[in-house]
Design an enzyme around this catalytic site. Structure first.
Site, PDB file in Angstrom:
ATOM      1  N   ARG A 179       0.855  -1.186   0.000  1.00 45.74           N
ATOM      2  CA  ARG A 179       0.000   0.000   0.000  1.00 45.74           C
ATOM      3  C   ARG A 179       0.890   1.234   0.000  1.00 45.74           C
ATOM      4  O   ARG A 179       1.134   1.833   1.053  1.00 45.74           O
ATOM      5  CB  ARG A 179      -0.890   0.000   1.233  1.00 45.74           C
ATOM      6  CG  ARG A 179      -1.869  -1.150   1.249  1.00 45.74           C
ATOM      7  CD  ARG A 179      -2.460  -1.287   2.632  1.00 45.74           C
ATOM      8  NE  ARG A 179      -3.367  -2.431   2.707  1.00 45.74           N
ATOM      9  CZ  ARG A 179      -3.679  -3.044   3.841  1.00 45.74           C
ATOM     10  NH1 ARG A 179      -3.167  -2.647   4.989  1.00 45.74           N
ATOM     11  NH2 ARG A 179      -4.503  -4.072   3.824  1.00 45.74           N
ATOM     12  N   ASP A 223       2.281   4.902  -0.184  1.00 44.82           N
ATOM     13  CA  ASP A 223       1.722   6.183   0.276  1.00 44.82           C
ATOM     14  C   ASP A 223       1.526   7.164  -0.869  1.00 44.82           C
ATOM     15  O   ASP A 223       2.059   6.984  -1.961  1.00 44.82           O
ATOM     16  CB  ASP A 223       2.692   6.874   1.250  1.00 44.82           C
ATOM     17  CG  ASP A 223       2.902   6.095   2.514  1.00 44.82           C
ATOM     18  OD1 ASP A 223       2.045   5.261   2.861  1.00 44.82           O
ATOM     19  OD2 ASP A 223       3.945   6.326   3.165  1.00 44.82           O
ATOM     20  N   ARG A 280      10.447   5.403   4.975  1.00 44.99           N
ATOM     21  CA  ARG A 280      10.786   6.833   4.953  1.00 44.99           C
ATOM     22  C   ARG A 280      11.354   7.312   6.291  1.00 44.99           C
ATOM     23  O   ARG A 280      12.204   8.204   6.324  1.00 44.99           O
ATOM     24  CB  ARG A 280       9.562   7.648   4.553  1.00 44.99           C
ATOM     25  CG  ARG A 280       9.190   7.417   3.080  1.00 44.99           C
ATOM     26  CD  ARG A 280       7.782   7.878   2.768  1.00 44.99           C
ATOM     27  NE  ARG A 280       7.613   9.284   3.055  1.00 44.99           N
ATOM     28  CZ  ARG A 280       6.413   9.887   3.117  1.00 44.99           C
ATOM     29  NH1 ARG A 280       5.297   9.183   2.931  1.00 44.99           N
ATOM     30  NH2 ARG A 280       6.343  11.166   3.370  1.00 44.99           N
TER      31      ARG A 280
END
Lengths: 253, 253
Positions: free
Chosen positions: B51, B53, B198
């Site tokens: 999924r 971002d 991240r």
């Protein structure tokens, strides 16, 4: 006051082309000038070798600008890159000969037009390609390209109205080849009129599609009639690859 | 009804990420589903392996979808590519085993984070990079990366609130190397929590800058405390490169 030569890259998608036009601030030239004016505190004019249209990209636009500054060429480059948006970059700044002019001295320009053929898109290059469905006859396109090279009046292959300025240009060569899923059209010439490369591409694509005979690309050269040429290909497929100068342009030290 | 596996590329800049969320239509999953629903005349659900971002890109997202159709996998691919915007592309469609599920069967995911170091921007890759001014100590970053590999509770390296679901994940390896003007960080693991890659990048960059000792990347693993990890690196530098499956997934013929 020094005369500086700049090598400028840009992804033209967001811009109204290279050339500042009246109030149109959203141009590459305008962005460069605004930053250099802030840096030097004086009005400056940046001269580009090629006036690329809205949406056209550059790998090697060359420009010159007279600046009254004491900072080094590398510092000018870094200053520009610090304030430019991410889709404009200055690769190099160097001191040029005092009379160097990026457009008037330009010897040869190289433009590339990228066409994506085949059914699968190339999402990371989509902004730099024209996606064309269906097969293109590359051999016929190459045969037609030969008829377009050399010295001709290209008025019929431009979006110019009749003009007193010369519309005679020389195309040294047009190379057409397949590379991966792309068809690349490379144009090398001493100069190109307004929309000329994109109308040449639109016309060559008609040849590739089989709706125009290769010989029929000569008609707009003979008649100077724009309506006998093909359509204007989209801006996004076009990139100014490089500008070549025949003599030395840098200041000797 | 066949179960189809799709390989999907996208430039995520314009999208609210992969996953359809309530009324948020501007997602990759949503775009695919809308076209497949038009194609089959029935509601469909596309399951993606990762999924990603908002703003994150994909070279090799893998998804599966059950479709009631008689047209061939190649025709499904071409139908999708005809109606998808240019920044989403379907590389491949194939018939998968009936129980194949892109997320639940995924063995290993490979994410790459691209950092542009150095003073000159790279305008044609700017959308896929985080531009970071100043030098980074790659050796220290590599030493820290070793401490992050293996099986850990990565809650402190995620933006998740405390959850009943397991936040234990295994990173097989993190490779950090310079390539041209870029620093590439490649993460290979069995799964990644919300924002995990991240935040790992943001923390490793602190190590590279010298504001965090390499050993200090272990603290968020020991305490599960998000505030002890570094900042969230920008989405645009991240690309889902590939999803690997350990067994066969295609339907045997």
């Amino acid at each position: 006051v020094g005369n500086y030569v700049l090598t400028v890259q840009y992804e033209g998608t967001r811009y109204n082309g290279w050339q500042r036009q009246g109030n149109t601030e959203n141009t590459i030239q305008g962005k460069l000038e605004r930053i250099l004016e802030r840096m030097t505190g004086r009005p400056v004019e940046v001269h580009g070798a090629g006036r690329t249209d809205a949406g056209v990209h550059s790998l090697g636009q060359t420009a010159n600008v007279h600046l009254d500054t004491r900072i080094s060429p590398e510092e000018i480059r870094d200053y520009l890159n610090r304030y430019l948006p991410g889709d404009i970059g200055v690769l190099q700044v160097a001191l040029a000969q005092p009379r160097f002019h990026a457009r008037l001295w330009a010897g040869e320009k190289h433009y590339r037009y990228r066409i994506l053929t085949g059914p699968v898109p190339d999402v990371f290059n989509a902004r730099y390609q024209w996606r064309h469905e269906g097969a293109l006859d590359v051999k016929n396109m190459q045969a037609a390209a030969v008829l377009l090279t050399g010295t001709h009046d290209f008025l019929g292959y431009s979006s110019l109205k009749k003009t007193k300025k010369s519309t005679v240009r020389t195309i040294r060569t047009i190379e057409i080849r397949t590379e991966g899923a792309e068809l690349l059209l490379d144009f090398y010439g001493d100069g190109f009129l307004y929309h000329m490369v994109r109308i040449l591409v639109g016309t060559l694509v008609e040849v590739g599609e089989g709706t125009r005979a290769p010989e029929a690309v000569a008609m707009p050269l003979e008649t100077l009639d724009r309506t006998l040429a093909g359509p204007l290909a989209p801006a996004q497929g076009l990139t100014l690859q490089a500008v070549r100068y025949s003599g030395p342009i840098l200041l000797e030290k």
